[in-house]
Design a protein around this motif. Structure first.
Motif, short mmCIF file in Angstrom:
data_model
loop_
_atom_site.label_atom_id
_atom_site.label_comp_id
_atom_site.label_asym_id
_atom_site.label_seq_id
_atom_site.Cartn_x
_atom_site.Cartn_y
_atom_site.Cartn_z
N GLY A 150 0.85 -1.44 0.16
CA GLY A 150 -0.14 0.32 0.20
C GLY A 150 1.17 1.50 0.28
N PHE A 151 2.24 1.30 -1.00
CA PHE A 151 2.54 2.62 -0.87
C PHE A 151 4.30 2.13 -1.55
CE2 PHE A 151 7.46 3.69 1.19
CZ PHE A 151 6.50 4.89 1.35
N GLY A 152 4.21 3.27 -1.91
CA GLY A 152 5.63 2.39 -3.05
C GLY A 152 6.47 4.00 -3.49
N ARG A 153 7.42 4.02 -3.41
CA ARG A 153 8.48 5.05 -4.01
C ARG A 153 9.42 4.44 -5.27
NH1 ARG A 153 5.18 7.32 -1.47
NH2 ARG A 153 6.00 8.73 0.59
N ILE A 154 9.28 5.36 -5.90
CA ILE A 154 9.96 5.39 -7.65
C ILE A 154 10.17 6.73 -7.74
CG2 ILE A 154 10.04 5.19 -10.01
CD1 ILE A 154 6.82 3.64 -8.89
N LEU A 182 7.34 9.40 -18.97
CA LEU A 182 7.44 8.85 -18.07
C LEU A 182 6.75 8.62 -17.03
CD1 LEU A 182 8.60 5.82 -20.49
CD2 LEU A 182 6.36 6.03 -19.78
N THR A 183 7.16 9.74 -16.30
CA THR A 183 7.88 9.60 -14.27
C THR A 183 6.46 10.32 -14.35
OG1 THR A 183 10.49 10.32 -14.68
CG2 THR A 183 8.49 10.69 -12.93
N ARG A 184 6.35 11.42 -15.18
CA ARG A 184 4.70 12.51 -15.20
C ARG A 184 3.92 11.29 -15.18
NH1 ARG A 184 7.88 17.45 -17.24
NH2 ARG A 184 9.03 18.41 -15.14
N THR A 185 3.89 10.84 -15.97
CA THR A 185 2.46 10.06 -16.71
C THR A 185 1.94 8.76 -15.82
OG1 THR A 185 3.57 8.98 -18.21
CG2 THR A 185 2.57 11.07 -19.23
N PHE A 186 3.73 8.03 -15.53
CA PHE A 186 3.22 7.21 -13.80
C PHE A 186 2.63 8.04 -12.57
CE2 PHE A 186 5.20 2.29 -15.05
CZ PHE A 186 4.49 3.01 -17.05
N ALA A 187 3.55 8.92 -12.65
CA ALA A 187 2.84 9.39 -10.89
C ALA A 187 0.92 9.64 -11.03
CB ALA A 187 3.36 11.09 -11.52
N ASP A 188 1.20 10.38 -12.11
CA ASP A 188 -0.74 10.23 -12.61
C ASP A 188 -1.19 8.75 -12.28
OD1 ASP A 188 -2.79 11.94 -13.11
OD2 ASP A 188 -3.65 10.99 -14.67
N ASN A 196 4.31 7.11 -5.27
CA ASN A 196 4.61 8.43 -5.82
C ASN A 196 5.69 8.36 -7.25
OD1 ASN A 196 3.27 9.07 -4.10
ND2 ASN A 196 5.08 11.09 -3.21
N VAL A 197 6.09 9.01 -7.36
CA VAL A 197 6.92 8.90 -8.34
C VAL A 197 7.66 10.01 -9.41
CG1 VAL A 197 7.10 7.88 -10.93
CG2 VAL A 197 5.29 6.73 -9.66
#
Length: 266
Positions: A150-154, A182-188, A196-197
């Motif tokens: 239930g948590f992640g940081r990329i 991709l950082t921005r689209t994956f964050a969304d 969070n990415v």
């Protein structure tokens, strides 16, 4: 009235001491600096390597209880999945933070770079495989575990060269620009799941294996153009990576932090 109370199903943050970190290309150069910084902060770290077994084992020897070395070619999706599983087996919990750092077969040697009239589809494709396809596959390999937690940081490693191409490395720069997108689209896409990415972008670092071929005159030129009048070190960039994994950045996603002594603004 503001409050820090977190009411969703996802934890807002996990202390670094409670995290499982996977650093691709984590045995040499910048990757080793990132691995060491996390280990010094008390995190458990899976140090990925492709061919640098000795360097990886040397790091593990310094932190035998909290580090593990795992061989995998980041361009192979099956090896990435196996690596995520191995990290979970070693530490008893899934990977919570992924640092996409691996740089496949690239040297920052301006004299040897392919120029605009010579850059080939093969060179572009090779960098795309290592700097775009591999990070995406690595994210997909750790996603099930992040969802379980239930948590992640990329944290993707980028470059300031597409804002300030002091040396025009066409293949490297183009693929890192794609990774920022991709950082921005994956964050969304992943934000609603508590993941969070972000990206941390350095300039030329003094010194890593990749920048070892860079002439001293280039380092000096870059240093003279920064407000700090020096070239950023791998350790300084690693500190910024820790920020994005730590509770201090719990409200930050989809961002690109440039760590280059102020050479590039925004």
């Amino acid at each position: 009235m503001s409050t820090d109370t977190h009411t969703s199903a996802h934890p807002a943050a996990l202390p670094l001491e409670e995290q499982i970190i996977l650093v691709t290309g984590g045995a040499r150069g910048l990757g080793a600096a990132i691995s060491r910084a996390f280990l010094a902060a008390g995190a458990k770290v899976a140090i990925n390597y492709r061919s640098s077994a000795q360097a990886a084992e040397d790091l593990v020897a310094l932190y035998p209880d909290t580090a593990v070395a795992i061989q995998a070619d980041v361009r192979d999706q099956d090896q990435l999945k196996a690596m995520a599983a191995q990290a979970k087996d070693r530490f008893g919990r899934p990977v919570t933070t992924l640092v996409n750092n691996a740089l496949v077969d690239f040297s920052f040697n301006g004299d040897a770079r392919s120029t605009a009239e010579a850059i080939s589809a093969a060179e572009l494709s090779a960098q795309f495989a290592g700097s775009v396809l591999a990070p995406v596959a690595a994210i997909q390999a750790v996603l099930p575990g992040m969802r379980e937690a239930g948590f992640g940081r990329i944290i993707n490693i980028g470059t300031n060269l597409f804002q300030h191409p002091v040396v025009p490395y066409h293949d490297y720069t183009a693929t890192k620009a794609a990774l920022l997108s991709l950082t921005r689209t994956f964050a969304d896409d992943l934000g609603p799941e508590g993941i969070n990415v972000n990206m941390v972008s350095g300039g030329l670092l003094r010194t890593t294996d990749a920048s070892a071929a860079t002439p001293e005159a280039v380092f000096d030129l870059i240093a003279a153009g920064t407000p700090l009048r020096r070239v950023t070190s791998p350790g300084e960039l690693a500190d910024a990576v820790l920020f994005f994994a730590s509770p201090l950045s719990r409200g930050v996603t989809g961002q690109n932090l440039i760590v280059d002594g102020g050479l590039v603004k925004g």
